[in-house]
Design an enzyme around this catalytic site. Structure first.
Site, PDB file in Angstrom:
ATOM      1  N   HIS A  49      86.067  61.760 -63.499  1.00 26.19           N
ATOM      2  CA  HIS A  49      85.380  62.611 -64.482  1.00 26.19           C
ATOM      3  C   HIS A  49      84.502  61.833 -65.462  1.00 26.19           C
ATOM      4  CE1 HIS A  49      87.357  65.853 -62.649  1.00 26.19           C
ATOM      5  NE2 HIS A  49      88.449  65.918 -63.376  1.00 26.19           N
ATOM      6  N   HIS A  51      85.374  72.651 -65.868  1.00 25.81           N
ATOM      7  CA  HIS A  51      86.781  72.363 -65.589  1.00 25.81           C
ATOM      8  C   HIS A  51      87.733  73.336 -66.291  1.00 25.81           C
ATOM      9  CE1 HIS A  51      90.317  69.993 -64.607  1.00 25.81           C
ATOM     10  NE2 HIS A  51      89.569  69.078 -64.012  1.00 25.81           N
ATOM     11  N   THR A  52      87.397  74.610 -66.335  1.00 29.70           N
ATOM     12  CA  THR A  52      88.285  75.582 -66.961  1.00 29.70           C
ATOM     13  C   THR A  52      89.547  75.801 -66.132  1.00 29.70           C
ATOM     14  OG1 THR A  52      86.596  76.779 -68.223  1.00 29.70           O
ATOM     15  CG2 THR A  52      88.488  78.050 -67.518  1.00 29.70           C
ATOM     16  N   GLU A 110      86.562  74.266 -59.353  1.00 31.55           N
ATOM     17  CA  GLU A 110      85.500  73.362 -59.789  1.00 31.55           C
ATOM     18  C   GLU A 110      84.471  73.177 -58.670  1.00 31.55           C
ATOM     19  OE1 GLU A 110      87.502  69.718 -61.367  1.00 31.55           O
ATOM     20  OE2 GLU A 110      89.309  70.885 -60.901  1.00 31.55           O
TER      21      GLU A 110
END
Length: 404
Positions: A137, A211-212, A345
């Site tokens: 990330h 990225h929820t 995602e």
């Protein structure tokens, strides 16, 4: 007698008003509003802000810290609103690094890069290793841990906010200056996210991801997501090694616990996997729809009857079921345990920068990287219709009572 008639008329009017409001529930409203409040200050004195977007039954809070979704409230089949994204009540956990990427926009390159390095045009670039020997990330201080510039937009039936960020040459080891933007637009029962990036002076890998963590029962419902039903429009996936780095193969999901080509609950086969779902799906490349979007996933929740569809322009999607989640201080005191949220995602393939057979994620100077996601929210139509007829029967009974 006049008093009785007026009272009956008043009752009938109230019933008609309630019924009409229920029928119109979910219809697009032209009203929108923005509100914001100050929170914490960064070390350079800039202030992260919280922005509220509203459109009809949808209510969302976002912040320019990491271009992060903080909350999103949507109705269930009875019209009851609930916040369906995991997160915190204040910005402190997002800013001090204790958030597991809740709601964040991650980059410059989301997901994993093997051995925290890659070679591009004969130059090897070394990145910070923050996932064992690998980079995940965007590194230690990825785009989720920086302050973006916010600009509000509003037009017609939509409310929208645009975040921009300039990533400098060498930031977290990545080459070249990169101008990035993320625009959230709240429409009629849907949320659209448009991500763009322009390389200014050097070629560079780019993979921006939202990225929820979703829980359609409600983030504080106490329910996990194992009962959520999922369909994924993907016949293949990219297998990985023990460190979750893709091997370079692309294999069919048929005959494996990863097969969601037919709708199934998350928990139906999760125990067949050593650590739950954390896999990149190769989205089917059949006919694309308007604006290049293709269906990626659909999620249903049994109790609330809420449904979520994800559409995207990206070739892949990481399906993650919060396999190690353990947070006791969620929003409103909520406790988030293992499998209390799921992530959808959409993305380029993990470690694509080191896998020549994967679709390239290199953006060259002057090129524009684009990645669009659309989240569509609804409820189970059959259940909604059943409830409607139940209410009609109730109105008929009340009508008979009034006539009597």
């Amino acid at each position: 007698m006049l008093f009785v008639d007026m009272r009956i008329l008043s009752i009938i009017f109230s019933i008609a008003l309630v019924a009409s409001l229920w029928v119109l529930q979910g219809e697009s409203l032209s009203k929108y509003e923005f509100a914001r409040k100050e929170e914490l200050s960064t070390r350079d004195g800039n202030t992260p802000m919280v922005f509220e977007l509203h459109n009809g039954d949808l209510h969302m809070k976002v912040t320019n810290w990491g271009a992060t979704i903080l909350s999103l409230s949507i109705p269930d089949v009875k019209g009851k609103l609930a916040d369906v994204v995991l997160g915190f009540d204040t910005l402190t956990p997002y800013m001090n690094g204790s958030s597991p990427y809740f709601g964040a926009l991650v980059g410059r390159v989301a997901n994993r890069i093997k051995n925290a390095q890659f070679t591009l045009n004969g130059t090897t670039y070394h990145l910070p290793a923050n996932d064992g020997n690998n980079t995940i990330h965007g590194g230690i201080r990825g785009f989720d841990k920086v302050l973006w510039t916010a600009k509000e937009k509003k037009w017609g039936n939509f409310s929208s906010i645009r975040f921009t960020y300039h990533s400098y040459d060498g930031e977290q080891g990545f080459p070249g200056d990169l101008d990035v933007s993320a625009t959230y637009t709240l429409g009629h029962n849907k949320l659209r996210l448009d991500m763009e990036a322009v390389a200014r002076n050097k070629p560079t890998p780019v993979n921006l991801v939202q990225h929820t963590y979703w829980n359609l029962a409600g983030q504080n419902s106490g329910r996990d997501i194992l009962g959520h039903s999922v369909k994924i429009w993907a016949s293949h996936y990219t297998p990985t090694d023990k460190a979750l780095i893709p091997t370079g193969q692309i294999l069919p999901v048929k005959g494996t616990p990863l097969d969601f080509t037919r709708e199934a609950t998350v928990g139906s086969r999760i125990n067949e996997l050593p650590a739950g779902y954390d896999h990149n799906y190769v989205l089917d490349s059949g006919k694309k729809f308007k604006n290049g979007l293709r269906p990626a996933a659909r999620v249903k929740e049994e109790h609330s009857k809420r449904m979520l569809e994800v559409w995207t322009t990206a070739p892949g999607m990481q399906f993650y079921t919060s396999n190690t989640l353990n947070i006791s201080g969620g929003k409103g005191g909520a406790v988030y345990k293992e499998h209390f949220g799921l992530c959808l995602e959409t993305q380029d393939f993990p470690n694509a920068v080191n896998q020549p057979n994967f679709p390239s994620e290199i953006v060259y100077p002057g090129q524009v990287y684009k990645h669009t996601m659309v989240f569509k929210f609804s409820v189970d139509k059959k259940k909604q219709l059943d409830l409607f007829f139940q209410r009609l029967i109730g109105l008929e009974k009340l009508k008979d009572f009034i006539q009597f």
